[in-house]
Design an enzyme around this catalytic site. Sequence first.
Site, short mmCIF file in Angstrom:
data_model
loop_
_atom_site.label_atom_id
_atom_site.label_comp_id
_atom_site.label_asym_id
_atom_site.label_seq_id
_atom_site.Cartn_x
_atom_site.Cartn_y
_atom_site.Cartn_z
N GLY A 192 0.19 -74.76 -87.63
CA GLY A 192 -0.83 -74.52 -86.62
C GLY A 192 -0.52 -73.36 -85.70
N GLY A 194 1.29 -73.06 -82.98
CA GLY A 194 2.71 -72.86 -82.67
C GLY A 194 3.44 -72.24 -83.85
CB THR A 221 -5.41 -76.26 -86.66
OG1 THR A 221 -6.12 -76.94 -85.62
CG2 THR A 221 -6.31 -75.19 -87.23
CG ASP A 223 -6.06 -80.91 -82.61
OD1 ASP A 223 -6.28 -81.98 -83.21
OD2 ASP A 223 -5.18 -80.78 -81.73
N GLY A 267 -7.36 -84.39 -80.88
CA GLY A 267 -7.96 -83.22 -80.26
C GLY A 267 -7.26 -82.97 -78.95
CD GLU A 322 -4.54 -86.04 -79.23
OE1 GLU A 322 -4.46 -85.14 -80.06
OE2 GLU A 322 -3.65 -86.89 -79.08
CE1 TYR A 379 0.60 -89.25 -84.97
CE2 TYR A 379 0.51 -91.44 -84.00
CZ TYR A 379 0.90 -90.11 -83.94
OH TYR A 379 1.59 -89.66 -82.84
CG MET A 380 -4.94 -95.02 -89.47
SD MET A 380 -5.81 -96.54 -89.25
CE MET A 380 -6.39 -96.80 -90.90
N1 ADP Z 1 5.75 -69.74 -79.28
C1 ADP Z 1 6.47 -70.13 -80.36
N2 ADP Z 1 7.35 -69.26 -80.91
C2 ADP Z 1 8.09 -69.63 -81.98
N3 ADP Z 1 7.99 -70.84 -82.56
C3 ADP Z 1 7.14 -71.74 -82.07
C4 ADP Z 1 6.32 -71.43 -80.93
N4 ADP Z 1 5.58 -72.51 -80.65
C5 ADP Z 1 5.90 -73.45 -81.56
N5 ADP Z 1 6.83 -73.00 -82.41
C6 ADP Z 1 7.46 -73.73 -83.53
O1 ADP Z 1 6.47 -73.96 -84.53
C7 ADP Z 1 6.63 -75.24 -85.10
C8 ADP Z 1 5.35 -76.02 -85.04
O2 ADP Z 1 4.80 -75.97 -83.71
P1 ADP Z 1 3.89 -77.15 -83.14
O3 ADP Z 1 3.32 -76.69 -81.86
O4 ADP Z 1 4.66 -78.42 -83.13
O5 ADP Z 1 2.78 -77.38 -84.26
P2 ADP Z 1 1.57 -76.47 -84.76
O6 ADP Z 1 2.14 -75.30 -85.43
O7 ADP Z 1 0.88 -77.38 -85.69
O8 ADP Z 1 0.78 -76.11 -83.56
C9 ADP Z 1 7.78 -75.92 -84.36
O9 ADP Z 1 8.94 -75.87 -85.15
C10 ADP Z 1 7.93 -75.10 -83.09
O10 ADP Z 1 9.26 -75.05 -82.62
O1 FBP Z 2 2.43 -87.32 -82.50
P1 FBP Z 2 2.53 -85.97 -83.10
O2 FBP Z 2 3.04 -85.98 -84.48
O3 FBP Z 2 3.26 -85.02 -82.22
O4 FBP Z 2 1.07 -85.42 -83.27
C1 FBP Z 2 0.07 -85.51 -82.30
C2 FBP Z 2 -0.69 -84.23 -82.18
O5 FBP Z 2 -0.91 -83.62 -83.42
C3 FBP Z 2 -2.22 -83.08 -83.51
O6 FBP Z 2 -2.92 -83.82 -84.45
C4 FBP Z 2 -2.24 -81.67 -84.01
O7 FBP Z 2 -1.32 -80.91 -83.38
P2 FBP Z 2 -0.69 -79.63 -84.07
O8 FBP Z 2 -1.83 -78.85 -84.67
O9 FBP Z 2 -0.02 -78.92 -82.95
O10 FBP Z 2 0.24 -80.05 -85.12
C5 FBP Z 2 -2.81 -83.26 -82.13
O11 FBP Z 2 -4.17 -83.54 -82.16
C6 FBP Z 2 -2.01 -84.41 -81.59
O12 FBP Z 2 -1.93 -84.36 -80.20
MG MG Z 3 -0.71 -76.88 -82.24
#
Ligand code: ADP
Ligand code: FBP
Ligand code: MG
Length: 492
Positions: A192, A194, A221, A223, A267, A322, A379-380
């Site tokens: 996603g 991050g 994503t 969301d 969300g 959420e 989570y479902m």
């Molecule tokens: N600004 C950032 N710079 C580098 N890595 C990041 C950053 N934000 C998140 N990450 C890394 O990306 C991975 C996934 O981020 P996370 O926010 O948990 O989920 P998502 O990518 O689904 O939004 C994690 O390992 C996190 O440490």
């Molecule tokens: O409990 P977890 O595994 O951290 O996931 C909860 C979060 O994951 C999500 O489904 C999606 O988040 P990401 O896209 O950052 O992975 C959010 O809607 C929710 O807040």
């Molecule tokens: Mg995210």
Amino acid sequence: MSPAPATALSQPKVVTGDYGYVLEDVPHLTDYIPDLPTYPNPLQDNPAYAVVKQYFVDMDDTISQKIVVHVNSPRGTHFRRAGPRQKVYFKSDDVHACIVTCGGLCPGLNTVIREIVCSLHDMYGVTRIVGIEGGYKGFYSRNTIPLTPKVANGIHKRGGTIIGTSRGGYDNKKIVNSIEDRGINQVYIIGGDGTQKGASAIYEEVRRRGLKVAVIGIPKTIDNDIPVIDKSFGFDTAVEEAQRAINAAHVEAESNENCIGLVKLMGRNSGFIAMYATLASRDVDCCLIPESPFYLEGPGGLFEYIEKRIKENGHMVIVVAEGAGQELVAESLRATNNKDASGNKLLDDIGLWLSQKIKGHFKNRTDMEINLKYIDPTYMIRAVPSNASDNVYSTLLAQSAVHGAMAGYTGCTVGPVHGRECYIPFYRITEMQNKVVITDRMWARMLSSTNQPSFLSTKDIIESIMDEAPPTQLLDDQVAENGLVNKETTVC
Ligand SMILES: Nc1ncnc2c1ncn2[C@@H]1O[C@H](COP(=O)(O)OP(=O)(O)O)[C@@H](O)[C@H]1O
Ligand SMILES: O=P(O)(O)OC[C@H]1O[C@](O)(COP(=O)(O)O)[C@@H](O)[C@@H]1O
Ligand SMILES: [Mg+2]
């Protein structure tokens, strides 16, 4: 050959043309390693594709971000069209690819993994493909998992990710060291917002070291909070799965006297799942999302609306995302500022809080005893396998990613823009989050389907319009004639 010295951070590659045409191009390995040899694309000898009239994508093909135009509109932003190129920058035998999945689960992760493996193997004859176990931290703390079409066979029928995922553990230097030490030259990063930020920083470090490594992001994503692309894989599946919870809430609400069925859906910052699940269901009387503030007490508030609906219908269904109403929860509970391992704010449970508030409000009303059934399917909706349409979507996405890496593109995310796969520079994906625009038509459609109050004051509406300003620049296709930024939601 010694690599050209790289600058501190790569600069956006923007090409302009006539009538306001802008191409936001993506990096290519030759930007920092000149004179790389090319090879004919092996697909030209593949019996399945050889018969297609124009299989290879023309180098000049670009996709317009702006789809609604007026007679004198400037042509606006374009992205490079994804797909196979006549020439590739990797010999099949030289490719050593890796795949990593990061962040929360999303239906379709296994499909994307399977399709990357099969595309590399079947289309390009690549045999060295590995999975990085358990997200970013797996690069430096785990052994790799060999991936072959045989291993990937049938995995799309399972939820989750066969290579595991995680939050946190991002260490740029260690990750790039691992890529370099293992001799990996194509990195497919599924995750996603991050994850894509992390992928962008990996690309920058790879480039700084002058490595011939293609870094391609694949947006995931649930969301739907990633901008530019139409939607993420798994989103449709999640909305479909959410129907089961909403149906259950509706059955309970209809069968019990003065009953409210309350469903909490995912969300964090963007309420797309709640909005689409509500629109799809038509049994929902109220949908609450993070982008639209609401209040409980007084005229125009939620309690007044609940009372009205219960009097009219004897039951009602509420869907809450959420991330909705977090400021209300924080006001009444002691605010915490806890974060998850990735730095995402941990949310207070709006579902439980709202249940208690509603029950508390009606407790002393002898004329209206209410019944509340709370369903939290969180989570479902994301742990299920993807549906057929998401499987097709994931297939195109994975194939486009593989074609891009083989063609030497790097530092980009792949995804559909108005139904066409594109290569999009990382900065366009990471600079802002996609959110439901509550002054847009889709939210209005949703409001008219539930008949709920908008809970908005004029001040809220103005603030919401101002919030839409892109943080870095005003793009001409986002500036409406009245001078206000009016970005359409990207899911149509
Ligand atoms: N600004 C950032 N710079 C580098 N890595 C990041 C950053 N934000 C998140 N990450 C890394 O990306 C991975 C996934 O981020 P996370 O926010 O948990 O989920 P998502 O990518 O689904 O939004 C994690 O390992 C996190 O440490
Ligand atoms: O409990 P977890 O595994 O951290 O996931 C909860 C979060 O994951 C999500 O489904 C999606 O988040 P990401 O896209 O950052 O992975 C959010 O809607 C929710 O807040
Ligand atoms: Mg995210």
